[in-house]
Design an enzyme around this catalytic site. Sequence first.
Site, short mmCIF file in Angstrom:
data_model
loop_
_atom_site.label_atom_id
_atom_site.label_comp_id
_atom_site.label_asym_id
_atom_site.label_seq_id
_atom_site.Cartn_x
_atom_site.Cartn_y
_atom_site.Cartn_z
CE LYS A 99 33.56 41.01 42.28
NZ LYS A 99 33.93 42.17 41.53
N GLY A 135 24.65 45.95 37.65
CA GLY A 135 23.25 45.57 37.79
C GLY A 135 22.58 46.37 38.90
N GLY A 136 21.28 46.64 38.74
CA GLY A 136 20.53 47.33 39.78
C GLY A 136 21.05 48.74 40.01
CG ASP A 137 21.63 52.32 43.17
OD1 ASP A 137 21.11 53.28 42.62
OD2 ASP A 137 22.61 52.42 43.95
CG ASP A 186 28.23 44.03 37.36
OD1 ASP A 186 29.45 44.23 37.36
OD2 ASP A 186 27.47 44.38 38.29
CG MET A 229 24.06 38.47 46.32
SD MET A 229 25.67 39.17 46.65
CE MET A 229 25.23 40.63 47.57
CB THR A 284 18.10 48.68 44.18
OG1 THR A 284 18.90 47.63 44.73
CG2 THR A 284 16.93 48.96 45.11
CB ALA A 285 17.23 43.46 43.34
N PRO A 300 17.23 46.25 37.11
CG PRO A 300 14.96 45.87 37.43
CD PRO A 300 15.95 46.97 37.27
C1 LIG Z 1 25.61 41.44 43.75
S1 LIG Z 1 23.94 41.83 44.13
C2 LIG Z 1 23.79 43.29 43.17
C3 LIG Z 1 22.58 44.10 43.52
C4 LIG Z 1 22.35 45.28 42.58
N1 LIG Z 1 23.40 46.26 42.69
C5 LIG Z 1 21.00 45.95 42.86
O1 LIG Z 1 20.98 47.11 43.28
O2 LIG Z 1 19.97 45.30 42.63
C6 LIG Z 1 23.06 40.63 43.18
C7 LIG Z 1 21.72 40.26 43.84
O3 LIG Z 1 20.74 41.24 43.54
C8 LIG Z 1 19.47 40.64 43.45
N2 LIG Z 1 18.95 40.85 42.09
C9 LIG Z 1 19.55 41.48 41.08
N3 LIG Z 1 18.76 41.55 39.99
C10 LIG Z 1 17.60 40.92 40.34
C11 LIG Z 1 16.38 40.65 39.65
N4 LIG Z 1 16.18 41.06 38.39
N5 LIG Z 1 15.42 39.99 40.33
C12 LIG Z 1 15.58 39.59 41.60
N6 LIG Z 1 16.72 39.82 42.30
C13 LIG Z 1 17.71 40.48 41.68
C14 LIG Z 1 19.67 39.14 43.74
O4 LIG Z 1 19.46 38.93 45.12
C15 LIG Z 1 21.13 38.95 43.37
O5 LIG Z 1 21.68 37.83 44.02
#
Ligand SMILES: C[S@@+](CC[C@H](N)C(=O)[O-])C[C@H]1O[C@@H](n2cnc3c(N)ncnc32)[C@H](O)[C@@H]1O
Length: 262
Positions: free
Chosen positions: A60, A91-93, A39, A174, A121-122, A16
């Site tokens: 993106k 980002g995240g997973d 990313d 998102m 993941t977030a 995250p």
């Molecule tokens: C395109 S998605 C990618 C998600 C990512 N692959 C994951 O597993 O967290 C992007 C969304 O993930 C969430 N997100 C990612 N990082 C975050 C964080 N540090 N805190 C809160 N939400 C987060 C938000 O909802 C953001 O709009």
Amino acid sequence: LPAGCPGKVWFVGAGPGSEDLLTVRALRVLARADVVLHDALVPAQILRWARAAVLVAVGKRCDRPSAGQRDIDRALVAAARRHASVVRLKGGDPAVFGRLDEEIDALQAAGIPWEVVPGVTAASAAAAAAGQSLTRRGDARRVTIVTPRTGRGQLDNDCWADGLDEHGTVVLYMAGRVAASCAQVLLDRGFGPDVPVVAVRAASLPRQDVRWTTLAGMRSGFFDDGQPVALLIGRALADRRPAAAHRGGPHPARDLAELAAS
Ligand SMILES: C[S@@+](CC[C@H](N)C(=O)[O-])C[C@H]1O[C@@H](n2cnc3c(N)ncnc32)[C@H](O)[C@@H]1O
């Protein structure tokens, strides 16, 4: 690389945002990388672990000009034809809203080997930030990760809410900017106005902010500053405001370099 012998692509989850939420495997792969295609949301502290790599930003962002998916697929294939170790840092997973399939398909078609390194993941990071459990014995047996956005960045009105109910935990990705309309969709689907909601902005990062409210309160919206937001919604969520008041401040293990040197 010998002609006709491509390198390998590693899809790596960056977590995250806080570097101490990277996995040890992610650190090892980053340290060996020749090229990192990353990313937009991946912070500089994480990128610096790819000490020897050329860094290429391909992220993106909603509503902003950015690399198209086909360009990213082509860049990945081209990098793997020239370098032994290519990292696609997401980002995240990588497997959650990460367009992993498109990129894997492009590599498969080009005969390039690949491997996935999972990340936090977030949903998990937001739950941790708010001191929440995503499931609750005897109450919430289901967690649904969902976004109101279609793959092309638009909203799909309310189909995203099909099959949801207030007794499972819903994690909305998102949806920070459209929180108010998402709340209305869930209310229209029979969720109670008093269903707990926890909004977590920038989980794990210094600008992290956690807000507790209800679905009725969510109709006023939350953060609108372009930071990532995860919304947790469901009966199983507890109000952990009192506990949160005793936490806070930077995590003691945030700076990995400091930790390694101590
Ligand atoms: C395109 S998605 C990618 C998600 C990512 N692959 C994951 O597993 O967290 C992007 C969304 O993930 C969430 N997100 C990612 N990082 C975050 C964080 N540090 N805190 C809160 N939400 C987060 C938000 O909802 C953001 O709009």
